[in-house]
Design a protein around this motif. Sequence first.
Motif, PDB file in Angstrom:
ATOM      1  N   LEU A 192      51.927  48.869  37.161  1.00 27.91           N
ATOM      2  CA  LEU A 192      50.590  49.280  36.744  1.00 27.91           C
ATOM      3  C   LEU A 192      49.566  48.800  37.757  1.00 27.91           C
ATOM      4  N   THR A 193      48.434  49.493  37.803  1.00 31.21           N
ATOM      5  CA  THR A 193      47.282  49.030  38.556  1.00 31.21           C
ATOM      6  C   THR A 193      46.032  49.368  37.755  1.00 31.21           C
ATOM      7  N   ALA A 194      45.032  48.496  37.840  1.00 34.88           N
ATOM      8  CA  ALA A 194      43.792  48.706  37.096  1.00 34.88           C
ATOM      9  C   ALA A 194      42.619  48.224  37.934  1.00 34.88           C
ATOM     10  N   LEU A 195      41.435  48.714  37.612  1.00 39.03           N
ATOM     11  CA  LEU A 195      40.228  48.332  38.337  1.00 39.03           C
ATOM     12  C   LEU A 195      38.995  48.666  37.516  1.00 39.03           C
ATOM     13  N   TYR A 196      37.899  48.007  37.864  1.00 42.67           N
ATOM     14  CA  TYR A 196      36.592  48.358  37.340  1.00 42.67           C
ATOM     15  C   TYR A 196      35.929  49.266  38.380  1.00 42.67           C
ATOM     16  N   PRO A 197      35.627  50.513  38.032  1.00 43.93           N
ATOM     17  CA  PRO A 197      35.143  51.446  39.051  1.00 43.93           C
ATOM     18  C   PRO A 197      33.641  51.334  39.313  1.00 43.93           C
ATOM     19  N   ALA A 198      33.272  51.333  40.595  1.00 41.85           N
ATOM     20  CA  ALA A 198      31.861  51.504  40.956  1.00 41.85           C
ATOM     21  C   ALA A 198      31.488  52.967  40.798  1.00 41.85           C
ATOM     22  N   THR A 199      32.468  53.845  40.996  1.00 44.88           N
ATOM     23  CA  THR A 199      32.334  55.277  40.737  1.00 44.88           C
ATOM     24  C   THR A 199      33.698  55.779  40.308  1.00 44.88           C
ATOM     25  N   THR A 200      33.730  56.698  39.362  1.00 40.36           N
ATOM     26  CA  THR A 200      35.015  57.174  38.853  1.00 40.36           C
ATOM     27  C   THR A 200      35.605  58.306  39.689  1.00 40.36           C
ATOM     28  N   VAL A 201      34.801  58.964  40.518  1.00 38.83           N
ATOM     29  CA  VAL A 201      35.232  60.196  41.177  1.00 38.83           C
ATOM     30  C   VAL A 201      36.454  59.965  42.056  1.00 38.83           C
ATOM     31  N   ILE A 202      36.358  59.006  42.972  1.00 39.89           N
ATOM     32  CA  ILE A 202      37.473  58.784  43.904  1.00 39.89           C
ATOM     33  C   ILE A 202      38.721  58.321  43.172  1.00 39.89           C
ATOM     34  N   TYR A 203      38.544  57.485  42.153  1.00 43.24           N
ATOM     35  CA  TYR A 203      39.715  56.942  41.471  1.00 43.24           C
ATOM     36  C   TYR A 203      40.397  57.997  40.616  1.00 43.24           C
ATOM     37  N   ARG A 204      39.633  58.884  40.018  1.00 44.51           N
ATOM     38  CA  ARG A 204      40.252  59.966  39.241  1.00 44.51           C
ATOM     39  C   ARG A 204      41.033  60.906  40.163  1.00 44.51           C
ATOM     40  N   LYS A 205      40.518  61.128  41.362  1.00 39.53           N
ATOM     41  CA  LYS A 205      41.266  61.963  42.300  1.00 39.53           C
ATOM     42  C   LYS A 205      42.611  61.343  42.652  1.00 39.53           C
ATOM     43  N   LEU A 206      42.701  60.027  42.547  1.00 40.36           N
ATOM     44  CA  LEU A 206      43.930  59.322  42.882  1.00 40.36           C
ATOM     45  C   LEU A 206      44.792  59.017  41.650  1.00 40.36           C
ATOM     46  N   GLY A 207      44.374  59.507  40.476  1.00 37.98           N
ATOM     47  CA  GLY A 207      45.218  59.392  39.294  1.00 37.98           C
ATOM     48  C   GLY A 207      44.857  58.306  38.313  1.00 37.98           C
ATOM     49  N   TYR A 208      43.716  57.627  38.509  1.00 41.25           N
ATOM     50  CA  TYR A 208      43.260  56.616  37.555  1.00 41.25           C
ATOM     51  C   TYR A 208      42.517  57.283  36.403  1.00 41.25           C
ATOM     52  N   GLU A 209      42.592  56.678  35.223  1.00 41.57           N
ATOM     53  CA  GLU A 209      41.805  57.134  34.076  1.00 41.57           C
ATOM     54  C   GLU A 209      41.417  55.918  33.237  1.00 41.57           C
ATOM     55  N   PHE A 210      40.387  56.097  32.403  1.00 37.49           N
ATOM     56  CA  PHE A 210      39.930  54.990  31.568  1.00 37.49           C
ATOM     57  C   PHE A 210      41.085  54.458  30.725  1.00 37.49           C
ATOM     58  N   GLY A 211      41.239  53.130  30.752  1.00 39.37           N
ATOM     59  CA  GLY A 211      42.281  52.497  29.965  1.00 39.37           C
ATOM     60  C   GLY A 211      41.728  51.710  28.794  1.00 39.37           C
ATOM     61  N   GLY A 212      40.495  51.205  28.927  1.00 38.69           N
ATOM     62  CA  GLY A 212      39.891  50.406  27.869  1.00 38.69           C
ATOM     63  C   GLY A 212      38.548  49.887  28.320  1.00 38.69           C
ATOM     64  N   GLY A 213      38.038  48.889  27.619  1.00 39.59           N
ATOM     65  CA  GLY A 213      36.717  48.365  27.928  1.00 39.59           C
ATOM     66  C   GLY A 213      36.671  46.853  27.893  1.00 39.59           C
ATOM     67  N   ARG A 214      35.644  46.326  28.493  1.00 44.18           N
ATOM     68  CA  ARG A 214      35.296  44.906  28.362  1.00 44.18           C
ATOM     69  C   ARG A 214      34.036  44.874  27.512  1.00 44.18           C
TER      70      ARG A 214
END
Length: 390
Positions: free
Chosen positions: A115-137
């Motif tokens: 698994l890999t996770a991150l807090y996005p500064a912008t979602t656009v680039i990460y969604r293009k690479l296959g990331y999606e919202f997993g949860g919240g803080r």
Amino acid sequence: MTDALRLVDITEDHLDAVLRVRARSFGPLPASSREQWTKDAVEFLTDGRYVGVADGDEVVAAARIWDFQQWWGGRQVPMAGIAGVVVSPEYRGRGVGSMLMRGVMQRSIERGCPLTALYPATTVIYRKLGYEFGGGRYRFSFQAADLRSLGGRGVSIRRAGPADAGRFLELVAEAHEGARASGVLGWPEAKVAEWLADDEDIFAYLADDGFVVYNWDGNNLRVDELIAHSEETARALWATVGSGSSTARTVHAYVSPNDPVHLLAQLEADKEMQVQHWMLRLLDAPAAVAARGFAPGVAVEAELQLDDAEVPGHAGRWQLSVADGAGKLTPSSGTGDVLRLGARGLAGLYAGTPLASLRASGLATGGSVRDDGALDTAFGGPAAYMLDFF
């Protein structure tokens, strides 16, 4: 992009350049913080957890990789936490960020993180690479005086120190296994001991079946973590924090949306709740499924068709089997209509996003909607959340 662009391992010789890129991405680092930043950076680069992109000899982008354990369904799964992603302004929009993240993802795979996770500064680039919202803080705010009145005076509480780190982790494991928690990060005992040694900035108190860690947040107090295995201990620990009500009007608390404090406090939490969303991606789907916990008492057999341009090994048809709280994902030679998921849809399903939402957003297609409920139940449970920002 130029032909001179290449992935590199960040070294100590690169750190001045990384700082310059960081200043252009997040603002200048205060001089008082530079020594600690450099010390932290060296920890990452010594074992290959600091990846960059160089144009010739100049570093123009960089990112760090945290080695985490992350709770999913009450079990810990190795997770690469991606942080400090910076790209020099003149290289943005030219594919450098994607090049960097592909290098980071490959390094994470090499390190055995499914698994890999991150807090996005912008979602656009990460969604293009296959990331999606997993949860919240989630941060909730309570009146300190209200917490002070919760009681628990019969519970013995003492100040905690570095020697208590092991007990803290035992209490955390008991709580997260029992609640089938998802999203929360697991830290090594040495790091917990390091935090507990800082008794000037961090206030930590331990009871027989719980603990609290809190500190000042401006003129208010902030709870970073509170674990309690009984009502009386929960009351006692929250009242300990609330005892600062003579000087702090508000207590900010990083807790789950389902935390018992919402039921114990007499007054509702401030309606100005804050949430920071984090994103998830699967790097090794079979390993991620095998390591995760699933809803007990649920048995599911489902065919999936996965599409993943960044992790070719995911592409194809798979058989998902869930039973006795465990799961398995194996290649399938089946035919016919099947539930189709891209990398984003797979991340969403893994994180417990209902299939109705994934279908409505186009992240899941095919298969029978009548079978969705069983998958929702298998992957479902309490909302995924983190306490930490990285």
